[in-house]
Design a protein around this motif. Structure first.
Motif, mmCIF file in Angstrom:
data_model
loop_
_atom_site.group_PDB
_atom_site.id
_atom_site.type_symbol
_atom_site.label_atom_id
_atom_site.label_comp_id
_atom_site.label_asym_id
_atom_site.label_seq_id
_atom_site.Cartn_x
_atom_site.Cartn_y
_atom_site.Cartn_z
ATOM 1 N N ILE A 119 -41.780 72.633 44.358
ATOM 2 C CA ILE A 119 -42.407 71.698 44.661
ATOM 3 C C ILE A 119 -42.708 70.723 43.475
ATOM 4 O O ILE A 119 -42.872 71.349 42.381
ATOM 5 C CB ILE A 119 -43.938 72.117 45.105
ATOM 6 C CG1 ILE A 119 -44.057 72.977 46.357
ATOM 7 C CG2 ILE A 119 -45.096 71.066 45.233
ATOM 8 C CD1 ILE A 119 -45.119 73.702 46.753
ATOM 9 N N ASN A 120 -42.549 69.469 43.751
ATOM 10 C CA ASN A 120 -42.458 68.527 42.531
ATOM 11 C C ASN A 120 -43.544 67.386 42.604
ATOM 12 O O ASN A 120 -44.407 67.452 43.531
ATOM 13 C CB ASN A 120 -40.983 67.845 42.475
ATOM 14 C CG ASN A 120 -40.613 67.047 43.881
ATOM 15 O OD1 ASN A 120 -41.485 66.576 44.341
ATOM 16 N ND2 ASN A 120 -39.570 67.196 43.619
ATOM 17 N N GLY A 121 -43.626 66.525 41.686
ATOM 18 C CA GLY A 121 -44.812 65.654 41.780
ATOM 19 C C GLY A 121 -45.910 66.001 41.106
ATOM 20 O O GLY A 121 -46.083 67.178 40.454
ATOM 21 N N SER A 122 -46.981 65.166 41.111
ATOM 22 C CA SER A 122 -48.311 65.837 40.741
ATOM 23 C C SER A 122 -49.208 66.669 41.769
ATOM 24 O O SER A 122 -49.066 66.601 42.954
ATOM 25 C CB SER A 122 -49.063 64.585 40.389
ATOM 26 O OG SER A 122 -49.292 63.580 41.374
ATOM 27 N N ILE A 123 -50.160 67.191 41.175
ATOM 28 C CA ILE A 123 -51.014 68.007 42.110
ATOM 29 C C ILE A 123 -51.981 66.811 42.650
ATOM 30 O O ILE A 123 -52.708 66.197 41.951
ATOM 31 C CB ILE A 123 -51.876 69.036 41.221
ATOM 32 C CG1 ILE A 123 -50.911 69.962 40.380
ATOM 33 C CG2 ILE A 123 -53.067 69.630 42.058
ATOM 34 C CD1 ILE A 123 -51.791 70.826 39.430
#
Length: 249
Positions: free
Chosen positions: A120-124
């Motif tokens: 999983i990538n990107g921001s929380i």
């Protein structure tokens, strides 16, 4: 595969003894099916995709969904389903992409969420955590594990509003920015692991207020400044909790 999307089909989906054991993909979205999810689907050990959205299904979310180990697409919004999803564990898979902000917007009964060891990538996302004060979203969450992914950017300070959290693991990502001082609101947290990221700034002194904290690690980040005062729970943590931060003192 069985694709019957966007028709005017109605009634119950399948009889109890319907044989679907070799089915891999089922799309019945956009119809008028009613009743509960049929038990016959529990025998679909090869099922990979299940699309039942935009119907009038009712009853509880079936527990047997967790036994379909190949299932990686479950789409069931816009029905009348109810019941609890106390534990959602989809760790150690090949899940990739970003976490959509709306994914858990209706999971008011979720207690444990484990998405560790994925891609999983990107921001929380904030996951509508602002609604926490209305008791609508994630208000019962006591365990959150997003470790060993590829998350970036800062840690949302709203996570500090999840006041029932007992275990929070965000380690082994690429998170940056500072540790939110709002974490001092996590009065029930017992384990807090933020290690192996790229966090910077100081460790908030407010964290010494966490009286139940038994496991704590911020190792291998870019933190600086003074280590929190060695009082209360922080007197029990050794150097391994802080190692790998050159400018901590």
């Amino acid at each position: 595969s069985l694709v019957l999307s966007n028709n005017s089909l109605n009634g119950h989906m399948f009889p109890r003894n319907f044989n679907l054991t070799n089915l891999r993909w089922l799309q019945l979205d956009g119809n008028h099916f009613v009743g509960e999810n049929p038990q016959s689907l529990s025998k679909c050990s090869s099922l990979e995709g299940l699309y039942l959205n935009n119907n009038s299904l009712s009853g509880k979310i079936p527990r047997w969904l967790g036994n379909l180990t190949r299932l990686n697409h479950i789409i069931m919004p816009e029905n009348h389903l109810e019941g609890l999803i106390p534990i959602l564990d989809i760790s150690d898979n090949n899940i990739s992409g970003r976490l959509p902000s709306c994914t858990f917007s209706n999971c008011s009964s979720l207690v444990t969420l484990d998405l560790s060891y994925n891609r999983i990538n990107g921001s929380i996302p904030e996951w509508n955590i602002a609604y926490i004060y209305q008791g609508k979203v994630l208000s019962l969450l006591s365990g959150l594990d997003l470790s060993c992914n590829k998350l970036i950017s800062h840690i949302p300070p709203q996570i500090g509003n999840l006041t029932r959290i007992e275990t929070l693991n965000l380690s082994h990502n690429n998170l940056t920015g500072s540790i939110p001082s709002t974490f001092s609101n996590l009065k029930h947290v017992e384990s807090l692991d933020l290690s192996n990221n790229k966090l910077n700034g100081k460790i908030p002194h407010q964290l010494v207020e966490l009286k139940t904290l038994a496991i704590f690690s911020v190792a291998y980040n870019n933190l600086s400044g003074e280590i929190p005062e060695w009082t209360a729970q922080f007197a029990t943590f050794n150097e391994s909790s802080y190692e790998g931060n050159t400018f901590l003192c």
